[in-house]
Design a protein around this motif. Structure first.
Motif, PDB file in Angstrom:
ATOM      1  N   GLY A 115       0.804  -1.215   0.000  1.00 56.34           N
ATOM      2  CA  GLY A 115       0.000   0.000   0.000  1.00 56.34           C
ATOM      3  C   GLY A 115       0.836   1.264   0.000  1.00 56.34           C
ATOM      4  N   LYS A 116       2.161   1.111   0.077  1.00 51.91           N
ATOM      5  CA  LYS A 116       3.076   2.257   0.107  1.00 51.91           C
ATOM      6  C   LYS A 116       4.110   2.139  -1.002  1.00 51.91           C
ATOM      7  N   GLU A 117       4.855   1.034  -0.993  1.00 49.63           N
ATOM      8  CA  GLU A 117       5.867   0.782  -2.022  1.00 49.63           C
ATOM      9  C   GLU A 117       5.408  -0.382  -2.906  1.00 49.63           C
ATOM     10  N   THR A 118       4.131  -0.425  -3.196  1.00 52.24           N
ATOM     11  CA  THR A 118       3.521  -1.557  -3.878  1.00 52.24           C
ATOM     12  C   THR A 118       4.096  -1.858  -5.261  1.00 52.24           C
ATOM     13  N   ALA A 174      -5.628   2.425  -0.572  1.00 59.81           N
ATOM     14  CA  ALA A 174      -4.189   2.684  -0.473  1.00 59.81           C
ATOM     15  C   ALA A 174      -3.575   2.855  -1.850  1.00 59.81           C
ATOM     16  N   GLU A 175      -4.021   2.052  -2.810  1.00 60.44           N
ATOM     17  CA  GLU A 175      -3.475   2.161  -4.154  1.00 60.44           C
ATOM     18  C   GLU A 175      -3.932   3.450  -4.831  1.00 60.44           C
ATOM     19  N   LYS A 176      -5.194   3.789  -4.685  1.00 55.77           N
ATOM     20  CA  LYS A 176      -5.716   5.001  -5.313  1.00 55.77           C
ATOM     21  C   LYS A 176      -5.084   6.253  -4.733  1.00 55.77           C
ATOM     22  N   GLU A 177      -4.796   6.245  -3.435  1.00 54.57           N
ATOM     23  CA  GLU A 177      -4.324   7.444  -2.746  1.00 54.57           C
ATOM     24  C   GLU A 177      -2.836   7.386  -2.411  1.00 54.57           C
ATOM     25  N   ARG A 178      -2.148   6.403  -2.980  1.00 52.73           N
ATOM     26  CA  ARG A 178      -0.769   6.133  -2.574  1.00 52.73           C
ATOM     27  C   ARG A 178       0.141   7.349  -2.764  1.00 52.73           C
ATOM     28  N   THR A 179       0.070   8.002  -3.890  1.00 56.80           N
ATOM     29  CA  THR A 179       0.962   9.132  -4.156  1.00 56.80           C
ATOM     30  C   THR A 179       0.751  10.263  -3.155  1.00 56.80           C
ATOM     31  N   TRP A 223       4.540   7.762  11.577  1.00 54.55           N
ATOM     32  CA  TRP A 223       3.305   8.526  11.400  1.00 54.55           C
ATOM     33  C   TRP A 223       2.582   8.040  10.152  1.00 54.55           C
ATOM     34  N   SER A 224       1.525   8.738   9.776  1.00 59.26           N
ATOM     35  CA  SER A 224       0.786   8.417   8.559  1.00 59.26           C
ATOM     36  C   SER A 224       0.167   9.693   8.006  1.00 59.26           C
ATOM     37  N   HIS A 225      -0.531   9.562   6.893  1.00 64.09           N
ATOM     38  CA  HIS A 225      -1.218  10.710   6.291  1.00 64.09           C
ATOM     39  C   HIS A 225      -2.360  11.197   7.171  1.00 64.09           C
ATOM     40  N   LEU A 226      -2.758  10.398   8.172  1.00 71.03           N
ATOM     41  CA  LEU A 226      -3.840  10.777   9.074  1.00 71.03           C
ATOM     42  C   LEU A 226      -3.334  11.462  10.334  1.00 71.03           C
TER      43      LEU A 226
END
Length: 380
Positions: A185-188, A260-265, A359-362
Protein backbone atom coordinates in the motif's frame (compact mmCIF):
# COMPACT_ATOMS: atom_id res chain seq x y z
CA UNK A 1 -6.80 14.03 30.07
CA UNK A 2 -5.99 14.67 26.43
CA UNK A 3 -4.31 11.69 24.89
CA UNK A 4 -0.80 11.98 23.39
CA UNK A 5 -0.38 12.20 19.64
CA UNK A 6 0.05 8.74 18.13
CA UNK A 7 3.46 8.30 16.48
CA UNK A 8 3.64 4.49 16.36
CA UNK A 9 2.04 3.75 12.98
CA UNK A 10 4.70 1.15 12.19
CA UNK A 11 3.17 -0.95 14.98
CA UNK A 12 -0.41 -0.47 13.83
CA UNK A 13 -2.46 2.09 11.96
CA UNK A 14 -5.92 3.46 12.73
CA UNK A 15 -8.63 2.03 10.53
CA UNK A 16 -9.72 4.33 7.73
CA UNK A 17 -13.28 5.51 8.60
CA UNK A 18 -14.48 4.26 5.22
CA UNK A 19 -13.10 0.83 6.02
CA UNK A 20 -14.55 0.82 9.53
CA UNK A 21 -17.98 1.60 8.09
CA UNK A 22 -17.86 -1.42 5.78
CA UNK A 23 -16.62 -3.72 8.55
CA UNK A 24 -19.39 -2.60 10.91
CA UNK A 25 -22.08 -3.09 8.27
CA UNK A 26 -20.94 -6.61 7.50
CA UNK A 27 -20.74 -7.52 11.18
CA UNK A 28 -24.23 -6.28 11.99
CA UNK A 29 -26.38 -6.30 8.86
CA UNK A 30 -24.88 -8.60 6.22
CA UNK A 31 -23.41 -11.19 8.55
CA UNK A 32 -23.76 -14.38 6.49
CA UNK A 33 -21.22 -17.19 6.28
CA UNK A 34 -19.46 -17.14 2.90
CA UNK A 35 -19.60 -20.93 2.89
CA UNK A 36 -23.40 -20.99 3.04
CA UNK A 37 -24.50 -21.02 -0.61
CA UNK A 38 -28.14 -22.00 -0.04
CA UNK A 39 -29.47 -18.53 0.80
CA UNK A 40 -28.94 -14.87 0.05
CA UNK A 41 -27.02 -14.11 3.26
CA UNK A 42 -24.32 -16.61 2.38
CA UNK A 43 -24.23 -15.64 -1.28
CA UNK A 44 -23.82 -11.97 -0.37
CA UNK A 45 -20.95 -12.84 1.99
CA UNK A 46 -19.37 -14.96 -0.73
CA UNK A 47 -19.55 -12.01 -3.13
CA UNK A 48 -17.91 -9.72 -0.57
CA UNK A 49 -14.99 -12.13 -0.17
CA UNK A 50 -14.61 -12.39 -3.94
CA UNK A 51 -14.66 -8.62 -4.33
CA UNK A 52 -11.96 -8.25 -1.68
CA UNK A 53 -9.84 -10.92 -3.37
CA UNK A 54 -10.14 -9.04 -6.66
CA UNK A 55 -9.11 -5.80 -4.96
CA UNK A 56 -5.99 -7.21 -3.31
CA UNK A 57 -4.97 -9.11 -6.45
CA UNK A 58 -5.41 -5.98 -8.55
CA UNK A 59 -2.93 -4.00 -6.46
CA UNK A 60 -0.27 -6.69 -6.97
CA UNK A 61 -0.96 -7.45 -10.63
CA UNK A 62 -1.94 -10.99 -9.70
CA UNK A 63 -4.79 -13.38 -10.37
CA UNK A 64 -7.54 -13.39 -7.71
CA UNK A 65 -7.06 -17.10 -7.02
CA UNK A 66 -3.43 -16.37 -6.09
CA UNK A 67 -4.60 -14.42 -3.00
CA UNK A 68 -4.99 -16.44 0.20
CA UNK A 69 -6.62 -14.63 3.13
CA UNK A 70 -5.00 -15.18 6.54
CA UNK A 71 -5.11 -13.65 10.01
CA UNK A 72 -2.19 -11.34 9.22
CA UNK A 73 1.39 -11.17 8.01
CA UNK A 74 2.65 -13.41 10.83
CA UNK A 75 0.47 -16.29 9.70
CA UNK A 76 1.28 -15.54 6.05
CA UNK A 77 5.00 -15.73 6.84
CA UNK A 78 4.55 -19.04 8.65
CA UNK A 79 2.57 -20.58 5.80
CA UNK A 80 5.08 -19.39 3.20
CA UNK A 81 8.10 -20.71 5.10
CA UNK A 82 6.88 -23.78 6.96
CA UNK A 83 4.52 -24.78 4.17
CA UNK A 84 7.50 -25.35 1.86
CA UNK A 85 9.36 -27.60 4.30
CA UNK A 86 7.93 -30.95 3.18
CA UNK A 87 8.29 -30.20 -0.56
CA UNK A 88 11.84 -29.05 0.16
CA UNK A 89 12.72 -32.29 1.92
CA UNK A 90 11.19 -34.29 -0.93
CA UNK A 91 13.40 -32.43 -3.42
CA UNK A 92 16.53 -32.55 -1.20
CA UNK A 93 16.46 -28.77 -0.87
CA UNK A 94 17.02 -27.93 2.79
CA UNK A 95 18.77 -24.57 2.56
CA UNK A 96 17.11 -21.19 3.12
CA UNK A 97 18.61 -17.71 2.72
CA UNK A 98 17.25 -14.78 4.69
CA UNK A 99 18.58 -11.78 6.62
CA UNK A 100 19.52 -11.09 10.23
CA UNK A 101 17.06 -8.17 10.41
CA UNK A 102 13.83 -9.99 9.65
CA UNK A 103 10.77 -9.76 11.87
CA UNK A 104 10.47 -12.51 14.48
CA UNK A 105 7.55 -13.85 12.41
CA UNK A 106 10.19 -14.94 9.89
CA UNK A 107 13.19 -15.63 12.13
CA UNK A 108 11.32 -17.95 14.49
CA UNK A 109 9.87 -20.21 11.75
CA UNK A 110 13.37 -20.33 10.25
CA UNK A 111 14.79 -21.30 13.64
CA UNK A 112 12.19 -24.08 13.86
CA UNK A 113 13.31 -25.43 10.48
CA UNK A 114 16.97 -25.17 11.54
CA UNK A 115 16.14 -27.36 14.53
CA UNK A 116 14.67 -29.92 12.14
CA UNK A 117 17.44 -30.44 9.65
CA UNK A 118 17.41 -27.30 7.52
CA UNK A 119 20.44 -25.06 6.98
CA UNK A 120 19.63 -21.35 7.32
CA UNK A 121 21.94 -18.56 6.11
CA UNK A 122 21.24 -15.10 7.55
CA UNK A 123 22.89 -12.26 5.64
CA UNK A 124 23.86 -9.31 7.82
CA UNK A 125 23.09 -5.67 6.97
CA UNK A 126 25.46 -2.74 6.87
CA UNK A 127 25.52 -0.15 9.65
CA UNK A 128 22.68 1.78 8.02
CA UNK A 129 20.44 -1.30 8.06
CA UNK A 130 20.53 -2.27 4.38
CA UNK A 131 21.35 -5.72 3.01
CA UNK A 132 23.50 -6.04 -0.11
CA UNK A 133 21.69 -7.83 -2.95
CA UNK A 134 24.90 -9.35 -4.32
CA UNK A 135 25.82 -10.76 -0.92
CA UNK A 136 22.42 -12.37 -0.59
CA UNK A 137 22.48 -13.80 -4.12
CA UNK A 138 25.99 -15.14 -3.49
CA UNK A 139 24.63 -17.19 -0.58
CA UNK A 140 22.41 -19.25 -2.90
CA UNK A 141 23.42 -22.90 -3.30
CA UNK A 142 22.14 -25.75 -5.50
CA UNK A 143 20.07 -26.97 -2.53
CA UNK A 144 18.55 -23.55 -1.71
CA UNK A 145 14.78 -23.85 -1.43
CA UNK A 146 13.72 -20.33 -0.48
CA UNK A 147 14.87 -16.72 -0.21
CA UNK A 148 12.95 -14.67 2.38
CA UNK A 149 13.60 -10.93 2.64
CA UNK A 150 11.62 -8.20 4.36
CA UNK A 151 10.86 -5.32 1.97
CA UNK A 152 10.91 -2.45 4.47
CA UNK A 153 12.34 -2.87 7.94
CA UNK A 154 9.77 -2.27 10.66
CA UNK A 155 12.32 -0.77 13.06
CA UNK A 156 14.59 1.38 10.91
CA UNK A 157 12.48 1.93 7.80
CA UNK A 158 15.39 0.80 5.61
CA UNK A 159 14.18 -0.55 2.27
CA UNK A 160 15.80 -3.75 1.07
CA UNK A 161 16.74 -4.35 -2.61
CA UNK A 162 14.00 -6.82 -3.48
CA UNK A 163 13.94 -5.79 -7.15
CA UNK A 164 17.68 -6.38 -7.55
CA UNK A 165 17.34 -9.72 -5.77
CA UNK A 166 14.40 -10.75 -7.95
CA UNK A 167 16.28 -9.70 -11.11
CA UNK A 168 19.29 -11.79 -10.04
CA UNK A 169 17.42 -15.00 -9.31
CA UNK A 170 17.49 -17.76 -11.92
CA UNK A 171 14.12 -18.58 -13.45
CA UNK A 172 14.07 -22.08 -11.97
CA UNK A 173 15.92 -21.09 -8.81
CA UNK A 174 14.72 -20.76 -5.21
CA UNK A 175 11.28 -19.41 -4.42
CA UNK A 176 11.31 -15.76 -3.32
CA UNK A 177 9.22 -14.66 -0.34
CA UNK A 178 8.86 -11.01 0.71
CA UNK A 179 7.40 -9.85 4.02
CA UNK A 180 5.63 -6.68 2.86
CA UNK A 181 3.85 -5.78 6.10
CA UNK A 182 5.37 -2.28 6.13
CA UNK A 183 5.40 -1.61 2.39
CA UNK A 184 2.15 -2.97 1.00
CA UNK A 185 0.00 0.00 0.00
CA UNK A 186 3.08 2.26 0.11
CA UNK A 187 5.87 0.78 -2.02
CA UNK A 188 3.52 -1.56 -3.88
CA UNK A 189 4.95 -1.20 -7.44
CA UNK A 190 8.12 -3.09 -6.46
CA UNK A 191 5.99 -5.98 -5.22
CA UNK A 192 4.54 -6.58 -8.70
CA UNK A 193 7.78 -8.18 -9.91
CA UNK A 194 6.75 -11.62 -11.19
CA UNK A 195 9.81 -13.30 -9.66
CA UNK A 196 8.54 -12.35 -6.19
CA UNK A 197 6.27 -15.35 -5.79
CA UNK A 198 5.25 -15.13 -2.14
CA UNK A 199 4.15 -11.88 -0.50
CA UNK A 200 2.88 -11.41 3.07
CA UNK A 201 0.39 -8.61 3.74
CA UNK A 202 -1.10 -7.28 6.99
CA UNK A 203 -4.44 -5.46 7.17
CA UNK A 204 -3.73 -3.34 10.22
CA UNK A 205 -0.60 -1.82 8.67
CA UNK A 206 -2.58 -0.42 5.74
CA UNK A 207 -5.45 1.27 7.63
CA UNK A 208 -7.56 -1.88 7.66
CA UNK A 209 -8.76 -4.02 10.56
CA UNK A 210 -6.58 -6.17 12.81
CA UNK A 211 -6.86 -9.92 12.51
CA UNK A 212 -6.71 -10.18 8.73
CA UNK A 213 -3.99 -10.32 6.12
CA UNK A 214 -3.10 -12.12 2.94
CA UNK A 215 -0.47 -14.33 1.37
CA UNK A 216 0.04 -13.92 -2.35
CA UNK A 217 1.12 -17.21 -3.93
CA UNK A 218 2.00 -16.60 -7.59
CA UNK A 219 2.12 -19.41 -10.08
CA UNK A 220 5.46 -20.24 -11.66
CA UNK A 221 4.99 -20.79 -15.39
CA UNK A 222 1.38 -21.71 -14.75
CA UNK A 223 2.10 -24.14 -11.93
CA UNK A 224 1.13 -23.59 -8.33
CA UNK A 225 3.90 -23.42 -5.76
CA UNK A 226 3.67 -26.65 -3.74
CA UNK A 227 2.97 -25.08 -0.34
CA UNK A 228 1.45 -27.48 2.18
CA UNK A 229 -1.17 -26.35 4.73
CA UNK A 230 -0.27 -26.01 8.39
CA UNK A 231 -3.88 -26.68 9.46
CA UNK A 232 -6.68 -28.83 8.09
CA UNK A 233 -10.44 -28.72 8.24
CA UNK A 234 -12.93 -27.09 5.90
CA UNK A 235 -10.86 -26.53 2.80
CA UNK A 236 -11.28 -22.75 2.67
CA UNK A 237 -8.66 -20.59 0.92
CA UNK A 238 -7.67 -23.42 -1.42
CA UNK A 239 -6.99 -25.61 1.58
CA UNK A 240 -4.09 -23.47 2.79
CA UNK A 241 -6.03 -21.65 5.49
CA UNK A 242 -9.11 -23.61 6.61
CA UNK A 243 -11.78 -22.10 8.83
CA UNK A 244 -14.78 -19.83 8.49
CA UNK A 245 -13.77 -16.76 6.53
CA UNK A 246 -14.01 -13.52 8.55
CA UNK A 247 -16.06 -11.78 5.88
CA UNK A 248 -16.14 -8.34 7.52
CA UNK A 249 -12.38 -8.28 8.08
CA UNK A 250 -11.63 -9.58 4.60
CA UNK A 251 -13.88 -6.95 3.02
CA UNK A 252 -12.18 -4.31 5.16
CA UNK A 253 -8.76 -5.41 3.92
CA UNK A 254 -10.00 -5.37 0.33
CA UNK A 255 -11.28 -1.81 0.59
CA UNK A 256 -8.18 -0.66 2.49
CA UNK A 257 -6.01 -2.13 -0.26
CA UNK A 258 -7.95 -0.37 -2.99
CA UNK A 259 -7.91 2.97 -1.18
CA UNK A 260 -4.19 2.68 -0.47
CA UNK A 261 -3.48 2.16 -4.15
CA UNK A 262 -5.72 5.00 -5.31
CA UNK A 263 -4.32 7.44 -2.75
CA UNK A 264 -0.77 6.13 -2.57
CA UNK A 265 0.96 9.13 -4.16
CA UNK A 266 -0.79 11.69 -1.97
CA UNK A 267 -0.22 9.67 1.19
CA UNK A 268 3.46 9.21 0.41
CA UNK A 269 3.93 12.92 -0.27
CA UNK A 270 2.41 13.79 3.12
CA UNK A 271 4.64 11.28 4.92
CA UNK A 272 7.74 12.50 3.07
CA UNK A 273 7.02 16.07 4.14
CA UNK A 274 6.56 14.93 7.73
CA UNK A 275 9.85 13.04 7.69
CA UNK A 276 11.71 16.04 6.29
CA UNK A 277 10.18 18.28 8.94
CA UNK A 278 10.98 15.78 11.71
CA UNK A 279 14.65 15.63 10.72
CA UNK A 280 14.87 19.41 10.54
CA UNK A 281 13.18 19.95 13.92
CA UNK A 282 15.30 17.29 15.65
CA UNK A 283 18.59 18.47 14.14
CA UNK A 284 19.61 20.58 17.21
CA UNK A 285 19.85 17.28 19.13
CA UNK A 286 22.33 15.90 16.55
CA UNK A 287 20.66 12.47 16.38
CA UNK A 288 22.05 9.49 14.51
CA UNK A 289 19.50 8.57 11.84
CA UNK A 290 19.28 4.92 10.81
CA UNK A 291 18.70 4.05 7.17
CA UNK A 292 20.39 5.53 4.12
CA UNK A 293 18.07 7.77 2.04
CA UNK A 294 20.23 7.10 -1.03
CA UNK A 295 19.42 3.39 -0.76
CA UNK A 296 15.80 3.93 0.21
CA UNK A 297 13.92 4.48 3.45
CA UNK A 298 10.24 4.41 4.24
CA UNK A 299 8.91 7.98 4.57
CA UNK A 300 6.63 7.10 7.49
CA UNK A 301 9.37 5.73 9.77
CA UNK A 302 12.19 7.64 11.45
CA UNK A 303 14.58 5.66 13.62
CA UNK A 304 17.00 7.82 15.58
CA UNK A 305 19.61 7.28 18.25
CA UNK A 306 20.34 9.86 20.91
CA UNK A 307 23.54 8.55 22.51
CA UNK A 308 23.70 9.22 26.20
CA UNK A 309 19.92 9.05 26.60
CA UNK A 310 18.26 5.69 27.19
CA UNK A 311 15.27 4.95 24.97
CA UNK A 312 13.17 3.98 27.99
CA UNK A 313 13.84 7.41 29.51
CA UNK A 314 12.83 9.06 26.24
CA UNK A 315 9.55 7.17 26.04
CA UNK A 316 8.70 7.94 29.67
CA UNK A 317 9.51 11.62 29.25
CA UNK A 318 7.38 11.89 26.10
CA UNK A 319 4.48 9.66 27.12
CA UNK A 320 2.06 12.54 27.78
CA UNK A 321 2.99 14.26 24.51
CA UNK A 322 3.51 11.58 21.85
CA UNK A 323 3.31 7.78 21.72
CA UNK A 324 6.55 6.35 20.32
CA UNK A 325 8.44 3.05 20.62
CA UNK A 326 11.98 1.75 20.83
CA UNK A 327 11.58 -0.91 18.14
CA UNK A 328 9.00 -3.35 16.87
CA UNK A 329 5.95 -3.99 19.00
CA UNK A 330 7.24 -7.51 19.67
CA UNK A 331 10.71 -6.33 20.69
CA UNK A 332 9.32 -3.52 22.85
CA UNK A 333 7.17 -5.97 24.77
CA UNK A 334 10.13 -8.20 25.60
CA UNK A 335 12.44 -5.44 26.87
CA UNK A 336 15.33 -7.07 25.02
CA UNK A 337 17.86 -5.18 22.89
CA UNK A 338 16.75 -4.97 19.28
CA UNK A 339 18.16 -7.82 17.19
CA UNK A 340 17.94 -5.48 14.19
CA UNK A 341 20.14 -2.81 15.73
CA UNK A 342 22.56 -5.42 17.06
CA UNK A 343 22.84 -6.99 13.60
CA UNK A 344 23.78 -3.52 12.29
CA UNK A 345 26.70 -3.64 14.76
CA UNK A 346 25.83 -0.35 16.40
CA UNK A 347 27.43 0.65 19.67
CA UNK A 348 25.71 -0.18 22.95
CA UNK A 349 24.88 3.51 23.40
CA UNK A 350 23.27 3.71 19.97
CA UNK A 351 21.22 0.57 20.57
CA UNK A 352 20.13 1.72 24.01
CA UNK A 353 19.30 5.22 22.81
CA UNK A 354 17.27 4.40 19.70
CA UNK A 355 13.61 5.30 19.39
CA UNK A 356 11.24 4.94 16.46
CA UNK A 357 8.77 7.60 15.43
CA UNK A 358 6.24 6.59 12.78
CA UNK A 359 3.30 8.53 11.40
CA UNK A 360 0.79 8.42 8.56
CA UNK A 361 -1.22 10.71 6.29
CA UNK A 362 -3.84 10.78 9.07
CA UNK A 363 -1.44 12.07 11.75
CA UNK A 364 -2.14 15.59 12.97
CA UNK A 365 0.27 18.40 13.74
CA UNK A 366 3.30 17.14 15.66
CA UNK A 367 4.39 19.30 18.65
CA UNK A 368 8.06 19.30 17.67
CA UNK A 369 9.00 22.26 19.87
CA UNK A 370 7.75 20.45 22.97
CA UNK A 371 9.43 17.19 21.93
CA UNK A 372 12.80 18.83 21.32
CA UNK A 373 12.58 20.78 24.59
CA UNK A 374 11.87 17.62 26.61
CA UNK A 375 14.68 15.68 24.94
CA UNK A 376 17.14 18.54 25.41
CA UNK A 377 16.32 18.60 29.14
CA UNK A 378 17.14 14.87 29.37
CA UNK A 379 20.68 15.66 28.31
CA UNK A 380 21.26 18.21 31.07
Amino acid sequence: MERPLYLDCAATTPADPRVAEVVARLLVEEFGNAGSRTHEYGLMAHREVGRARDRVAGTLDAAPDEVIFTSGATESNNIAILGLAAPGVARSKRHIVSTAIEHKAVLEPLAHLAENGFDVTLVKPDRAGHVDADALLAAIRPDTLLISVMHGNNETGALQPITAIADGLPEDGPYFHVDAAQTYGKETPALRHKRIELISVSGHKVFGPKGVGALLVRRRRGNRIPIQPLMWGGGQERGLRPGTQPVALIAGLGLAAELAEKERTRRMEICQRMRKQAIAELSPLAPTIHGDPQRGVLPHILSIALPGIDSEAIMVALKHVVAVSNGSACTSASYQPSHVLEAMELSEDEVAGTVRLSWSHLTGEVPWNTIVSILADLRL
